[in-house]
Write an enzyme that holds these catalytic residues in place. Structure first.
Site: not given
Length: 707
Positions: A420-421, A425, A478
């Site tokens: 995710h990070e 992103h 997100e």
């Protein structure tokens, strides 16, 4: 049913952050650096009270005064001696406060604070239940008379002047002729006093913009930021290298002058400071709680490296360029060059703000992320306590899934946070036209894979992701990052990096996907049907993913209403693990491609239509989500409270102060956070709140004892 979401049980779970071993391994100089950064973060975190609601600063001041005079056990004994029963002590807050030692010592002040915030604290008036603009909710990022139209106009004005909204608030007043006057107030130590010329001072003036008057001023939160700057200056003496020194110098400049450009310069030095033993970040960072989605909440964290988990993340970073090619969009929609970031697992010492996340990908400045890079952090000791749960409290899963879920939830979440990070992103390109008119992509050759045509839209100079997509930007991003995590966790190389192969790897995948669809159902708690809006970006994102996977059909995901063993409404979420790759992966692939293309091209209309369509909560069959929301509220478990340690300087040595995992421990940690200037800070907060109270209340409603 509507009110149950606003009721917290007296036995709410409490956990303590454990960072003892990581702190023990710090050198004396590193401890001093961490101490002063922590002090800066805690002081700055008080600004969040002024960014939330008109009564929040008074609630803090009241509780601070209450527990400075008596700790929780003393207060309880005092209340029982005054004739209250145990049950009344838990429930009759007004009697406890007005009968306390603090009230006996300072009756007028304590009664005045209670009269100011007591009723508002408990009010379930629809507008006061949640964050929102105008009649839709409450926020102190904007004066109470601001609407979404005012917010849009102000954003256009800020864009026209190349000013960031991150460290601003907007106050609107209307003159006798009905013409609006907007005060754009920057957060800074300096106010109207003469100052050395900076990039900010030339902006501090009056403007006419589209028939409205704008005034740019500064000095918001000035006495709080003064304390922040004081501690950052002290931290500078213990910096490990020149990157940290220059980073802190720019932060000082930013908070002193009100300059986001200085904060960007500080963030550049922060990105360049690779692999520090003590990691930190501070400023007006996340825009989740701005109803318009552009203003940053003050946040500061200080943490120490967890070397074992960081080694796995380093291996993930080493594979990142290869894994980026697996994402379902053309290479032209990916950054021209992958800027290898830091990715570390950290044990948090201090996290000041409205909540503690599991992971972070910062800075949020688009221009830096596209050209300079970013850092990723996973907060290991937060993951260890915040997301654990006993089997009997595990809702909405089949019995056969529960043991598997409990065994693999932690490991699968490590994988999801990492993906995710770093690759969520950290992926994707924005198509931008700079101030010279030059595009950062080839308009002749780049094709939109969704339309088969050339690129028709992009970001103009001065426009950012947040400013353009405003109130859906945070949740949309997100959702994109969460979807990347689900999509790439299917890649065998990713699971090998984290040490999973064979049957274990398949279980990690299954639980990661199962956790996401369950989270999509749990997210309904954060939807407000009265105003058809979501109150939490991550929760909205998870609901959207649940909708996408339900839409995929073929029995991949089902959500079925049931009746629990207690006779009350219940539900079951089921995921067919045999169809994750054959049905789930293609559905996510299509969805992810759309998300990225719309983001890259700055297609706000298309992005809104897609995202708001999936975000809609209705009672349409077969799921009947509005009815399921009642079930979710009926079965909800309150989120844990987290107790954080303090640091104290004793001579030249820094001591770590830890507290028990209880409500009393949480209170004690706050009571001991500002041992020297607690009373002064209470005064500062109430004075700042009172100075602006007219923007949310009529002149006859000035706080009692504060007029």
């Amino acid at each position: 049913m509507a009110d149950t979401q606003y009721i917290l049980p007296n036995d709410i779970g409490v956990s303590s952050l454990d960072c003892r071993e990581a702190f023990r391994l710090l050198s004396p100089t590193e401890r001093l650096y961490a101490h002063h950064l922590s002090r800066a973060a805690w002081y700055g975190g008080l600004a969040v009270l002024l960014q939330t609601s008109p009564e929040a600063p008074y609630i803090y001041a009241l509780l601070s005064r209450l527990f400075r005079a008596q700790n929780p056990d003393q207060l309880r004994q005092h209340a029982l001696a005054e004739g209250l029963t145990e049950e009344e002590y838990q429930e009759k807050l007004e009697r406890v406060i007005l009968g306390s030692e603090a009230a006996q010592r300072h009756p007028e002040e304590v009664r005045g604070l209670w009269q100011t915030c007591g009723e508002l604290m408990f009010s379930l008036e629809p507008r006061l239940r949640h964050l929102g603009l105008g009649k839709e909710g409450m926020t102190t990022y904007f004066s109470g008379n601001c609407t979404m139209e005012d917010a849009k106009l102000a954003q256009d004005f800020l864009d026209s002047q190349n000013l960031s909204a991150y460290n601003t608030r907007l106050f609107k007043e209307v003159n006798q002729e009905g013409k609006p006057h907007y005060d754009v107030r920057l957060a800074s130590v300096l106010g109207t006093e003469p100052a050395l010329d900076s990039e900010v001072t030339s902006k501090l003036k009056s403007y006419e913009f589209r028939g409205s008057h704008f005034q740019v001023t500064r000095g918001d939160y000035a006495p709080i930021l003064e304390k922040v700057v004081e501690q950052l200056e002290k931290a500078k003496a213990y910096a490990a290298n020149s990157h940290q020194e220059q980073m802190l110098a720019q932060y000082v400049e930013s908070f002193t002058q009100g300059s986001i450009e200085a904060h960007k310069r500080g963030s550049r030095f922060w990105i360049q400071d690779k692999g520090p033993i003590v990691e930190s970040y501070i400023g007006f960072i996340e825009s989740y709680r701005d109803p318009f989605g552009s203003r940053g909440e003050f946040e500061g964290f200080v943490a120490m490296v967890n070397k074992a988990m960081s080694a796995k993340f380093e291996r993930l970073v080493a594979s990142a360029e290869q894994l980026l090619k697996e994402l379902p969009w053309p290479s032209a929609f990916e950054k021209d060059k992958f800027l290898t970031p830091d990715f570390t697992s950290l044990d948090v010492l201090t996290f000041a703000g409205s909540g503690i996340p599991a992971g972070i990908n910062i800075p949020n400045y688009d221009d830096l992320r596209q050209t300079e890079g970013f850092k990723n952090v996973s907060l290991g000791n937060v993951l260890a306590v915040a997301y654990t749960m006993p089997r009997e409290k595990l809702t909405f899963l089949e019995e056969d899934d529960k043991d598997l879920y409990l065994r693999w939830k932690g490991p699968s979440f490590d994988v999801q946070v990492g993906l995710h990070e770093l690759l969520g992103h950290g992926s994707g390109k924005l198509f931008v036209q700079d101030e010279k008119g030059e595009l950062n992509f080839d308009q002749e050759t780049v094709i939109n894979p969704e339309t088969g045509e050339r690129i028709q839209s992009w970001y103009q100079s001065g426009e950012t992701w947040d400013s353009k997509f405003s109130n859906i930007a945070s949740s949309y991003e997100e959702c994109r990052a969460e979807s990347v995590g689900l999509y790439l966790c299917l890649h065998p190389q990713v699971l090998e990096i984290f040490g999973f192969e064979g049957a274990d790897a398949e279980d990690v995948i299954y639980v990661n996907w199962l956790n996401m669809v369950r989270a999509g159902l749990l997210a309904l708690e954060f939807y407000t049907p009265e105003v058809s809006s979501w109150r939490q970006a991550h929760m909205q994102a998870r609901f959207v993913i649940l909708r996408v996977l339900l839409e995929a059909g073929e029995g991949l995901v089902t959500v079925t209403p049931t009746t629990g063993s207690d006779g009350r409404p219940d539900a079951r979420v089921c995921l067919d693990r045999s169809k994750i790759r054959s049905v789930g992966r293609p559905a996510l692939e299509r969805f992810l491609r759309k998300l990225q293309v719309l983001k890259s091209t700055g297609d706000v209309a298309g992005g809104r239509a897609l995202y708001e369509g999936y975000s809609a909560v209705t009672d349409a069959p077969p799921e009947c989500f509005l009815t399921l929301r009642d079930t979710v509220l009926l079965r909800k478990e309150s989120r844990k409270l987290i107790v954080q340690p303090n640091t104290r300087l004793e001579g030249s040595e820094v001591q770590l102060l830890e507290y028990e995992a209880s409500a009393a421990g949480l209170i004690q940690s706050f009571s001991e956070r500002f041992p020297e200037d607690g009373p002064k800070l209470e005064e500062v907060l109430t004075q700042l709140a009172t100075a602006d109270v007219r923007f949310w209340r009529g002149p006859s409603e000035a706080p009692a004892g504060q007029a």
